[in-house]
Write a protein that holds these residues in place. Structure first.
Motif, PDB file in Angstrom:
ATOM      1  N   UNK A 172      33.585  -8.275  46.118  1.00  0.00           N
ATOM      2  CA  UNK A 172      34.928  -7.854  45.709  1.00  0.00           C
ATOM      3  C   UNK A 172      35.914  -7.991  46.858  1.00  0.00           C
ATOM      4  N   UNK A 173      35.496  -7.636  48.062  1.00  0.00           N
ATOM      5  CA  UNK A 173      36.368  -7.769  49.237  1.00  0.00           C
ATOM      6  C   UNK A 173      36.734  -9.229  49.459  1.00  0.00           C
ATOM      7  N   UNK A 174      35.771 -10.118  49.333  1.00  0.00           N
ATOM      8  CA  UNK A 174      36.061 -11.549  49.518  1.00  0.00           C
ATOM      9  C   UNK A 174      37.002 -12.063  48.444  1.00  0.00           C
ATOM     10  N   UNK A 175      36.893 -11.513  47.234  1.00  0.00           N
ATOM     11  CA  UNK A 175      37.825 -11.887  46.183  1.00  0.00           C
ATOM     12  C   UNK A 175      39.237 -11.401  46.516  1.00  0.00           C
ATOM     13  N   UNK A 176      39.344 -10.168  47.020  1.00  0.00           N
ATOM     14  CA  UNK A 176      40.652  -9.644  47.426  1.00  0.00           C
ATOM     15  C   UNK A 176      41.289 -10.538  48.478  1.00  0.00           C
ATOM     16  N   UNK A 185      48.252  -5.158  45.331  1.00  0.00           N
ATOM     17  CA  UNK A 185      47.778  -5.416  43.970  1.00  0.00           C
ATOM     18  C   UNK A 185      46.352  -5.966  43.978  1.00  0.00           C
ATOM     19  N   UNK A 186      46.049  -6.820  44.922  1.00  0.00           N
ATOM     20  CA  UNK A 186      44.684  -7.361  44.974  1.00  0.00           C
ATOM     21  C   UNK A 186      43.684  -6.296  45.419  1.00  0.00           C
ATOM     22  N   UNK A 187      44.104  -5.379  46.284  1.00  0.00           N
ATOM     23  CA  UNK A 187      43.202  -4.302  46.706  1.00  0.00           C
ATOM     24  C   UNK A 187      42.823  -3.401  45.536  1.00  0.00           C
ATOM     25  N   UNK A 245      41.892   6.483  46.186  1.00  0.00           N
ATOM     26  CA  UNK A 245      41.704   6.477  47.634  1.00  0.00           C
ATOM     27  C   UNK A 245      41.572   5.074  48.214  1.00  0.00           C
ATOM     28  N   UNK A 246      40.474   4.403  47.924  1.00  0.00           N
ATOM     29  CA  UNK A 246      40.107   3.193  48.664  1.00  0.00           C
ATOM     30  C   UNK A 246      41.177   2.114  48.683  1.00  0.00           C
ATOM     31  N   UNK A 247      41.732   1.670  47.541  1.00  0.00           N
ATOM     32  CA  UNK A 247      42.694   0.562  47.623  1.00  0.00           C
ATOM     33  C   UNK A 247      43.937   0.918  48.413  1.00  0.00           C
TER      34      UNK A 247
END
Length: 412
Positions: A128-132, A146-148, A253-255
């Motif tokens: 998912x991080x690589x996709x972001x 938005x991607x996060x 939280x995370x994004x």
């Protein structure tokens, strides 16, 4: 500056409305909080409709309110937007339950958020991080905030075994629940937006719980269904409200910690350069990013008895809002608190709360942030602003709805 990237300008308290989500989206709460910490560490605000709440802004008071459940209960609502409204999930949902029942509900879930289960989620999080970060491979403008937003489904989705194709709608519905006044989510009114979000999320999880009951698996949904407390097994309804709570917590939280930390690094490029040169600073970057962004901006409690805090006494029955972003800038605890410093060592931030309700997903969030910056350091030589950030309109989540960036890819 809006993000506390320098000592905020002095602000008076006349007419300040910390309840108003628009103030948090468009104003500068850090300037107000700094004034409160110094001159009104216990501040009472009455709304036009007669509802009232106290604000605490100092680190020590925040720890006391969040940590002493016998003095300050969570069972009358834990979000400021619930002020004056009984919490229908009281005693059934983790965030709306005090010990000892809270402890009984939480203990079986702890193993899902640590050890082998956490390790098993790492591959999905890294994908998912690589996709972001995919747009970082080419020159051009893109919206990191938005991607996060893809990250919560990678984190909560892995632990709850949610289908990846459901991610977009679940993300939108949890955004509606967390920030019903934000223009990206608002439908007619804040109340209508919350009603729609709750209906859709509860319907989704009601169906999911019905399909999972009696089946084998190690995900959080099946674990909830297998749990027993002194009162017996959890009902389907109890499982549903806790599924909702876990997903909302991940989205809140995370994004926003990711996007807010990248914004801080663009404002302090020497800090990104330092971490690029010394990868051992990544854990410090994660913790400073959490302190700096404080994405879970406020928590609500109610005084069970008359309680003395800095600046006065909260009468029994009154509501108390804990402003986490303020506590994480308290000069009594943090040296030079308006300096973003990845080398900060004594970092006792409260980004994940404090006490019995300390965030169940803290380890997962830290894992996601660590992976994000490991991958970013490999892929991105430099983050540069490409437009004005837009802050989320919310008195619960301190986050970014938009963060336009340009990235210079690493060529090695």
């Amino acid at each position: 500056m809006r993000d506390g990237s320098g000592r905020p300008a002095e602000a008076g308290l006349e007419g300040v409305d910390l309840f108003d989500p628009r103030f948090h989206g468009e104003g500068d709460p850090h300037a107000v909080w700094a004034r409160m910490r110094e001159h009104a560490p216990l501040h009472r605000q009455t709304l036009p409709d007669g509802r009232a709440f106290w604000s605490v802004t100092r680190h020590a008071d925040a720890c006391r309110v969040l940590g002493e459940h016998r003095t300050f209960t969570s069972e009358r609502g834990s979000l400021l937007m619930q002020l004056g409204t009984p919490d229908a999930a009281s005693g059934r949902m983790l965030v709306a339950t005090d010990p000892p029942r809270h402890t009984a509900l939480r203990r079986p879930l702890n193993r899902l958020f640590a050890g082998p289960a956490l390790h098993a989620a790492e591959d999905r999080v890294r994908r998912a991080v690589r996709s972001v970060l995919a747009p970082a491979a080419r020159e051009g403008r893109w919206d990191l905030a938005r991607r996060a937003g893809l990250l919560p489904m990678a984190v909560a989705g892995a632990l709850m075994d949610l289908p990846e194709e459901d991610g977009e709608r679940l993300l939108h519905w949890t955004g509606m629940a967390a920030a019903p006044e934000d223009p990206d989510f608002r439908v007619a009114s804040a109340g209508a937006t919350l009603a729609v979000a709750h209906h859709r999320l509860f319907a989704y999880f009601t169906d999911l719980v019905a399909r999972r009951r009696g089946t084998e698996g190690e995900d959080a949904v099946r674990l909830l269904l297998s749990m027993r407390t002194d009162e017996g097994p959890l009902s389907d309804e109890e499982a549903v409200v806790n599924c909702y709570s876990m997903l909302l917590g991940a989205n809140a939280t995370t994004p926003h910690a990711v996007a807010g930390t990248v914004l801080a690094l663009m404002e302090h490029p020497e800090q990104y350069a330092a971490v690029r040169e010394d990868r051992s600073l990544v854990p410090g970057l994660v913790e400073e990013g959490l302190r700096w962004t404080s994405p879970a901006s406020s928590f609500l409690r109610y005084a069970v008895v008359d309680a003395e805090l800095s600046g006065g006494v909260v009468p029994a029955g009154d509501a108390v809002a804990v402003w986490v972003g303020s506590a994480n800038r308290d000069e009594r605890v943090f040296a030079d608190p308006y300096r973003f410093d990845v080398r900060r060592t004594d970092n006792r931030h409260l980004a994940f709360g404090f006490g019995p309700h300390y965030c169940l997903g803290a380890a997962v969030s830290r894992l996601t942030l660590r992976i994000f910056f490991e991958e970013a350091l490999d892929a991105v030589e430099e983050f540069r602003p490409a437009g004005r950030p837009r802050h989320l309109v919310s008195n619960f989540v301190a986050g970014l709805a938009e963060l336009p960036v340009r990235t210079r890819p690493r060529r090695d």
